[in-house]
Design a protein around this motif. Sequence first.
Motif, PDB file in Angstrom:
ATOM      1  N   ILE A  80       0.842  -1.197   0.000  1.00 17.95           N
ATOM      2  CA  ILE A  80       0.000   0.000   0.000  1.00 17.95           C
ATOM      3  C   ILE A  80       0.878   1.247   0.000  1.00 17.95           C
ATOM      4  N   THR A  81       1.928   1.237   0.791  1.00 13.27           N
ATOM      5  CA  THR A  81       2.842   2.387   0.832  1.00 13.27           C
ATOM      6  C   THR A  81       3.463   2.627  -0.536  1.00 13.27           C
ATOM      7  N   TRP A  82       3.903   1.556  -1.199  1.00  7.98           N
ATOM      8  CA  TRP A  82       4.476   1.725  -2.537  1.00  7.98           C
ATOM      9  C   TRP A  82       3.461   2.293  -3.518  1.00  7.98           C
ATOM     10  N   VAL A  83       2.226   1.834  -3.419  1.00  9.54           N
ATOM     11  CA  VAL A  83       1.169   2.374  -4.287  1.00  9.54           C
ATOM     12  C   VAL A  83       0.935   3.840  -3.960  1.00  9.54           C
ATOM     13  N   GLN A  84       0.905   4.183  -2.668  1.00  6.13           N
ATOM     14  CA  GLN A  84       0.740   5.587  -2.290  1.00  6.13           C
ATOM     15  C   GLN A  84       1.868   6.446  -2.866  1.00  6.13           C
ATOM     16  N   LEU A  85       3.100   5.979  -2.754  1.00 13.33           N
ATOM     17  CA  LEU A  85       4.234   6.719  -3.311  1.00 13.33           C
ATOM     18  C   LEU A  85       4.081   6.907  -4.816  1.00 13.33           C
ATOM     19  N   PHE A  86       3.641   5.866  -5.481  1.00 16.63           N
ATOM     20  CA  PHE A  86       3.433   5.943  -6.924  1.00 16.63           C
ATOM     21  C   PHE A  86       2.342   6.955  -7.267  1.00 16.63           C
ATOM     22  N   LEU A  87       1.233   6.910  -6.534  1.00 17.15           N
ATOM     23  CA  LEU A  87       0.131   7.844  -6.792  1.00 17.15           C
ATOM     24  C   LEU A  87       0.535   9.283  -6.483  1.00 17.15           C
ATOM     25  N   ILE A  88       1.324   9.479  -5.425  1.00 15.25           N
ATOM     26  CA  ILE A  88       1.837  10.819  -5.112  1.00 15.25           C
ATOM     27  C   ILE A  88       2.684  11.320  -6.270  1.00 15.25           C
ATOM     28  N   ASN A  89       3.570  10.466  -6.766  1.00 16.19           N
ATOM     29  CA  ASN A  89       4.429  10.828  -7.892  1.00 16.19           C
ATOM     30  C   ASN A  89       3.585  11.193  -9.111  1.00 16.19           C
ATOM     31  N   LEU A  90       2.597  10.368  -9.398  1.00 17.65           N
ATOM     32  CA  LEU A  90       1.751  10.590 -10.568  1.00 17.65           C
ATOM     33  C   LEU A  90       0.925  11.864 -10.439  1.00 17.65           C
ATOM     34  N   LEU A  91       0.289  12.054  -9.289  1.00 22.29           N
ATOM     35  CA  LEU A  91      -0.553  13.239  -9.104  1.00 22.29           C
ATOM     36  C   LEU A  91       0.283  14.512  -9.011  1.00 22.29           C
ATOM     37  N   SER A  92       1.476  14.408  -8.439  1.00 21.97           N
ATOM     38  CA  SER A  92       2.361  15.578  -8.350  1.00 21.97           C
ATOM     39  C   SER A  92       2.803  16.060  -9.724  1.00 21.97           C
ATOM     40  N   SER A  93       2.799  15.171 -10.702  1.00 15.31           N
ATOM     41  CA  SER A  93       3.222  15.555 -12.052  1.00 15.31           C
ATOM     42  C   SER A  93       2.120  16.265 -12.837  1.00 15.31           C
ATOM     43  N   VAL A  94       0.896  16.280 -12.296  1.00 15.77           N
ATOM     44  CA  VAL A  94      -0.211  16.979 -12.955  1.00 15.77           C
ATOM     45  C   VAL A  94      -0.029  18.479 -12.725  1.00 15.77           C
ATOM     46  N   ILE A  95       0.035  19.236 -13.796  1.00 11.62           N
ATOM     47  CA  ILE A  95       0.313  20.674 -13.718  1.00 11.62           C
ATOM     48  C   ILE A  95      -0.870  21.453 -13.142  1.00 11.62           C
ATOM     49  N   ASP A  96      -2.041  21.296 -13.702  1.00 14.90           N
ATOM     50  CA  ASP A  96      -3.213  22.081 -13.295  1.00 14.90           C
ATOM     51  C   ASP A  96      -4.083  21.292 -12.324  1.00 14.90           C
ATOM     52  N   ARG A  97      -3.560  21.107 -11.100  1.00 16.39           N
ATOM     53  CA  ARG A  97      -4.304  20.387 -10.070  1.00 16.39           C
ATOM     54  C   ARG A  97      -5.228  21.340  -9.336  1.00 16.39           C
ATOM     55  N   ASP A  98      -6.348  20.788  -8.898  1.00 17.38           N
ATOM     56  CA  ASP A  98      -7.238  21.527  -8.005  1.00 17.38           C
ATOM     57  C   ASP A  98      -6.653  21.496  -6.603  1.00 17.38           C
ATOM     58  N   LEU A  99      -7.080  22.406  -5.755  1.00 17.49           N
ATOM     59  CA  LEU A  99      -6.596  22.489  -4.380  1.00 17.49           C
ATOM     60  C   LEU A  99      -6.845  21.187  -3.623  1.00 17.49           C
ATOM     61  N   TRP A 100      -8.004  20.556  -3.830  1.00 20.49           N
ATOM     62  CA  TRP A 100      -8.303  19.317  -3.110  1.00 20.49           C
ATOM     63  C   TRP A 100      -7.321  18.201  -3.476  1.00 20.49           C
ATOM     64  N   MET A 101      -6.755  18.271  -4.692  1.00 17.64           N
ATOM     65  CA  MET A 101      -5.764  17.277  -5.098  1.00 17.64           C
ATOM     66  C   MET A 101      -4.453  17.478  -4.347  1.00 17.64           C
ATOM     67  N   ASP A 102      -4.086  18.735  -4.096  1.00 18.62           N
ATOM     68  CA  ASP A 102      -2.911  19.015  -3.266  1.00 18.62           C
ATOM     69  C   ASP A 102      -3.133  18.498  -1.846  1.00 18.62           C
ATOM     70  N   GLU A 103      -4.347  18.682  -1.350  1.00 17.86           N
ATOM     71  CA  GLU A 103      -4.683  18.174  -0.020  1.00 17.86           C
ATOM     72  C   GLU A 103      -4.627  16.649   0.011  1.00 17.86           C
ATOM     73  N   LEU A 104      -5.026  16.013  -1.081  1.00 20.32           N
ATOM     74  CA  LEU A 104      -4.955  14.560  -1.189  1.00 20.32           C
ATOM     75  C   LEU A 104      -3.500  14.081  -1.132  1.00 20.32           C
ATOM     76  N   ILE A 105      -2.628  14.755  -1.861  1.00 19.68           N
ATOM     77  CA  ILE A 105      -1.198  14.424  -1.828  1.00 19.68           C
ATOM     78  C   ILE A 105      -0.682  14.541  -0.397  1.00 19.68           C
ATOM     79  N   GLU A 106      -1.057  15.612   0.278  1.00 19.30           N
ATOM     80  CA  GLU A 106      -0.628  15.818   1.665  1.00 19.30           C
ATOM     81  C   GLU A 106      -1.141  14.704   2.581  1.00 19.30           C
ATOM     82  N   GLU A 107      -2.386  14.286   2.392  1.00 17.87           N
ATOM     83  CA  GLU A 107      -2.957  13.183   3.177  1.00 17.87           C
ATOM     84  C   GLU A 107      -2.171  11.894   2.948  1.00 17.87           C
TER      85      GLU A 107
END
Length: 129
Positions: free
Chosen positions: A20-47
Amino acid sequence: MAHVDIRYRNKSFEENPHLITWVQLFLINLLSSVIDRDLWMDELIEEWEMNLEIDIYKYIFDKEILNSKEKEDWAIGFLKNAEDKMNELTLKEFAKLIDEEISEKVDYYRIKNVLIRLRVMIENSRETS
């Protein structure tokens, strides 16, 4: 190591917290690469980043994070894209991308299956809610 429940609404599955941790790291990496993220997506990365430190309770999404049909649709699409990206990578490339040491003995399909099971769980929870 013991398994932990991954839950979304009235659905759940169990998996090893390291996977699960590896998947979380992967999803953080993937979502962090999205340029035009909504604020809730930044909050998701932080969570996700905060949850990385906890081995006894893991989550990816919960009903507070995905509090609308639109966000659930986004999550399902995001997870499908993540599956596609993982299918393009070898285990070694995946490990390098998330900056983790992963033994070659680890079943890469099992890691990918976390994403698949999570997506299906969100899809199925919508049908029963």
